[in-house]
Scaffold this motif. Structure first.
Motif, PDB file in Angstrom:
ATOM      1  N   VAL B 115       1.516   5.152   6.442  1.00  0.00           N
ATOM      2  CA  VAL B 115       2.094   4.302   7.486  1.00  0.00           C
ATOM      3  C   VAL B 115       1.183   3.095   7.735  1.00  0.00           C
ATOM      4  O   VAL B 115       1.645   1.963   7.873  1.00  0.00           O
ATOM      5  N   GLU B 116      -0.116   3.347   7.729  1.00  0.00           N
ATOM      6  CA  GLU B 116      -1.072   2.260   7.936  1.00  0.00           C
ATOM      7  C   GLU B 116      -0.922   1.196   6.839  1.00  0.00           C
ATOM      8  O   GLU B 116      -0.906  -0.014   7.120  1.00  0.00           O
ATOM      9  N   ARG B 119       2.231  -0.752   7.544  1.00  0.00           N
ATOM     10  CA  ARG B 119       2.060  -1.688   8.669  1.00  0.00           C
ATOM     11  C   ARG B 119       1.262  -2.914   8.245  1.00  0.00           C
ATOM     12  O   ARG B 119       1.533  -4.030   8.672  1.00  0.00           O
ATOM     13  N   ASP B 123       6.629  -5.674   7.763  1.00  0.00           N
ATOM     14  CA  ASP B 123       6.927  -5.806   9.197  1.00  0.00           C
ATOM     15  C   ASP B 123       7.379  -4.491   9.800  1.00  0.00           C
ATOM     16  O   ASP B 123       7.684  -4.411  10.984  1.00  0.00           O
ATOM     17  N   ARG B 124       7.486  -3.449   8.968  1.00  0.00           N
ATOM     18  CA  ARG B 124       8.001  -2.185   9.489  1.00  0.00           C
ATOM     19  C   ARG B 124       7.027  -1.546  10.467  1.00  0.00           C
ATOM     20  O   ARG B 124       5.839  -1.488  10.220  1.00  0.00           O
ATOM     21  N   ARG B 125       7.565  -1.050  11.559  1.00  0.00           N
ATOM     22  CA  ARG B 125       6.759  -0.394  12.585  1.00  0.00           C
ATOM     23  C   ARG B 125       7.432   0.908  13.004  1.00  0.00           C
ATOM     24  O   ARG B 125       8.610   1.113  12.722  1.00  0.00           O
ATOM     25  N   ALA B 129       8.591   2.582   9.843  1.00  0.00           N
ATOM     26  CA  ALA B 129       7.448   2.734   8.939  1.00  0.00           C
ATOM     27  C   ALA B 129       7.344   4.176   8.457  1.00  0.00           C
ATOM     28  O   ALA B 129       7.077   4.449   7.286  1.00  0.00           O
TER      29      ALA B 129
END
Ligand SMILES: Nc1ncnc2c1ncn2[C@@H]1O[C@H](COP(=O)(O)OP(=O)(O)O)[C@@H](O)[C@H]1O
Ligand SMILES: Nc1ncnc2c1ncn2[C@@H]1O[C@H](COP(=O)(O)OP(=O)(O)O)[C@@H](O)[C@H]1O
Ligand code: SF4
Ligand SMILES: [Mg+2]
Ligand SMILES: [Mg+2]
Lengths: 336, 335
Positions: B115-116, B119, B123-125, B129
């Motif tokens: 996920v890090e 990010r 732009d995925r959050r 993400a």
């Protein structure tokens, strides 16, 4: 009763080996106790009921993936560990506590890592001389020095280099020094445990040639352990395959390459990348699912059943025995 | 012909050590075409990793690129600022290493780390993400990704960790994936899985791949083109068939002759004599001259220039010039 039985098999083995085999391993088991918690421990069956023999002047290759028990077989048959069960006969003589020191003269081991197996504070000369001192061979100091010089020149290390320290040498040269040391006491059987695995291919070829030349010259027998199947194929007369502590197939080198029978051997040999693009394009790979299970939780029955494409109900119920499929091609599988 | 997305020209990288300048990469050139797999093969210390690190500018001290150009889509990476490079690394060019443990953080879960990476490069959050992380794990063939995402690196096998690294490297669909000995630490059946995965992803995502390895089997298996390195130089480069079936450098020939074939043989192998070079004391001529059976006088004094053999096949060996001269001589005599 049990004693009697053992004695009869021992005598039978003696008679047979005197003619043919330099080494016989029968039902070898090496279990380690592994702590799984404060009060609990589990037996790790690193080698589980392994039997094979090696003829005089023969090379038996031993392959299988890391952790399958190859090194432990080597160490255990040399009695560097006390085997949990099983017997090892050297030249017809059963190895035990009383004769191991004497027999070890005839059996040596060459390891993978020439860096860590050589003491950095010793000169090359000291390193090769040490086993002569240990076994009290070549009485006088002068004789021993001559023997050391002879061994070093045999492996291509010059006399000027003899007073230098091991760390001053390249990987290939260190491996030569390790071999000179192993050969100094004139052994008849050598366990080569990943002896060329750390070397670059051009240097690896130099060392493999040396093993072959020394074998022809001194009629040596080898247990040649390596994970590189092309190297083992090149070196060995026969190949044995291990999976999770068990021997699952053993046959003549080209027979097992051309006609592997056990589903694991088939996958293992098909996974080897062949350094020839046309062959590589033409060959089909057998892909295995998943990873090797933990050696602490070896599946019941056939240890390979969790990854096997041919698995049936029988495979989890009983361990398939190693049976002869003709011409000494041994396979342990219910369905193949 | 496909676009040359990466063109390396006369790249020179040295390490300025107390003992002197170590010429780890000594003026090398090669091209990478879009959607192709390029293999870099050579023995340990020949400069394969340093070449990769130079491209990404992640050299460790005291290493420094001291000359040449690295054109990525025509733009010279050596003129980029660190900020621009940060964007390129991971976004456009990703790298995976031999030992995934060195790049995975043991105290964070696998999911956390993927996920890090997402990010950082997209732009995925939040949930988006996380969904992408699961999608990536699925893409790299990890079963039950919802469960795996909560596990820590030490709970995974070596092959599984390498899959996680590949998932992270693919977080932003790079144009180029550099794989530096990605399977050297793995067993051969797991290696086969990882190589198959890289091959499959390369086709699916139409990436270019630089596969760095010392294993000629892997090279033969998955590469379209090959460069052969020795002591910081490129000896020879060309298509896989050029290198294996029409080698024009004595080192390439020696390397191929020294590997065991799939046969039991009483015959001895043909090793390359001697030991690799000391990069601190580079000879004046051909770097391979001290170990070369065919070494001529000129090889000891002058570095062989790179000659075009045909197509995309280049080699740096004086013997090719000799053959060329002989051919010209014969033509003259014929006239
Ligand atoms: N001294 C030991 N104590 C506990 N476990 C061991 C020991 N030596 C080896 N093992 C375990 O035994 C198994 C076989 O190891 P090894 O013989 O080294 O395999 P290989 O040489 O085939 O890679 C592995 O699971 C390993 O972790
Ligand atoms: N940090 C460093 N300091 C000094 N020399 C280095 C350093 N890293 C690499 N080198 C030199 O660069 C050469 C090439 O290394 P590398 O690219 O890692 O080789 P490989 O082909 O095995 O990947 C090595 O021979 C080494 O001498
Ligand atoms: S015994 Fe069964 S599980 Fe084991 S290899 Fe044979 S078919 Fe597969
Ligand atoms: Mg081992
Ligand atoms: Mg490297």
């Amino acid at each position: 009763m049990n004693e009697m039985n053992n004695m009869t098999t021992a005598t039978a083995a003696t008679d047979q080996t005197k003619t043919d085999n330099i080494l016989e391993v029968k039902g070898l088991k090496q279990y380690f106790k592994v702590k799984t918690g404060f009060f609990s421990s589990l037996p790790l069956k690193a080698v589980d009921d392994v039997s094979f023999e090696i003829k005089r002047g023969e090379t038996l290759g031993l392959v299988g993936e890391s952790g399958c028990g190859k090194t432990t077989v080597g160490r255990s048959l040399m009695h560097l560990y006390t085997p949990t069960a099983g017997e090892v006969y050297f030249d017809g003589q059963k190895i035990d506590k009383s004769n191991i020191t004497e027999l070890r003269r005839n059996m040596q081991m060459v390891f993978q890592d020439p860096y860590s197996s050589l003491n950095p504070r010793m000169t090359v000369e000291d390193i090769v001389r040490e086993p002569l001192d240990v076994h009290k061979l070549y009485g006088s100091k002068k004789e021993r020095s001559e023997r050391v010089a002879e061994m070093l020149s045999l492996v291509g290390i010059s006399s000027e280099q003899a007073s230098r320290y091991a760390h001053e040498f390249s990987g290939g040269q260190r491996q030569r020094i390790g071999i000179a040391r192993a050969l100094a006491i004139d052994p008849r059987f050598i366990v080569c445990d990943e002896s060329v695995s750390a070397l670059d291919v051009s240097i690896q070829a130099q060392i493999l040639n040396m093993f072959k030349e020394l074998q022809a010259k001194f009629h040596l027998s080898y247990l040649f352990i390596a994970h590189d199947i092309l190297v083992v194929t090149y070196m060995s007369d026969r190949i044995a395959v291990m999976y999770l502590g068990k021997l699952i197939e053993m046959a003549d080198t080209m027979e097992i390459n051309n006609n592997p029978v056990h589903p694991y051997t088939q996958a293992l040999f098909s996974a080897v990348p062949i350094p020839d693009p046309r062959t590589a394009r033409a060959s089909k790979r057998i892909m295995l699912e998943g990873d090797v299970p933990s050696p602490l939780r070896v599946p019941s029955g056939c240890a390979f059943r969790t990854r096997c494409p041919y698995v049936t109900a029988q495979c989890s119920e009983a361990t398939p025995p190693l049976t002869d499929r003709g011409n000494g091609h041994l396979v342990a599988c219910w369905n193949k | 012909m496909a676009e040359k997305i990466l063109q390396v020209k006369d790249l020179q990288t040295s390490f300025f050590t107390d003992a002197g300048e170590v010429r780890a990469v000594n003026s090398i050139s090669f091209d990478l075409e879009a959607g192709k797999v390029l293999g870099i093969v050579g023995e340990s210390g020949s400069g394969k990793s340093v070449t990769a690190y130079s491209i990404l500018q992640i050299l460790s001290f005291p290493g420094k690129v001291i000359g040449g150009q690295i054109l990525f889509h025509g733009k010279d990476l050596l003129t980029c600022s660190e900020r621009e490079m940060q964007e390129i690394r991971g976004d456009k060019i990703s790298i995976i290493f031999q030992d995934p443990m060195t790049s995975l953080n043991p105290v964070y879960s696998v999911g956390n780390q993927i996920v890090e990476a997402i990010r950082l490069h997209t732009d995925r959050r939040g949930k988006e993400a996380r969904d992408r992380a699961i999608e990536l794990l699925d893409l790299v063939g990890i079963n039950d990704p919802e469960r795996r995402i909560r596990q820590y690196p030490h709970e995974l096998s070596g092959g599984m960790r390498q899959r996680v690294m590949i998932a992270m490297a693919l977080a932003c669909e790079p144009d180029i994936l550099i794989a530096d000995e990605p399977t050297t630490a793995l067993d051969v059946t797991i290696q086969a899985q990882i190589l198959e995965l890289i091959n499959e992803l390369q086709r699916k995502l139409n990436m270019a791949v630089i596969m760095i390895t010392h294993d000629l089997g892997i090279i033969a298996d998955i590469c379209d083109d090959i460069i052969v390195m020795y002591a910081g130089s490129v000896c020879e480069r060309g298509s896989t068939d050029d290198i294996f079936y029409d080698s024009r450098h004595e080192y390439t020939k020696g390397l191929l002759a020294s590997i065991p074939k799939r046969e039991k043989s009483e015959e001895l192998l043909t090793p390359i004599a001697g030991t690799p070079l000391d990069l601190l004391n580079m000879p004046a001529g051909c770097p391979f001259a001290p170990r070369c059976d065919a070494c001529m006088k000129i090889c000891l004094s002058e570095r062989p220039p790179e000659r075009l053999i045909g197509g995309q096949h280049y080699a740096s060996c004086w013997i090719n010039d000799l053959h060329e001269l002989q051919k010209q001589q014969q033509e003259l005599e014929a006239e």
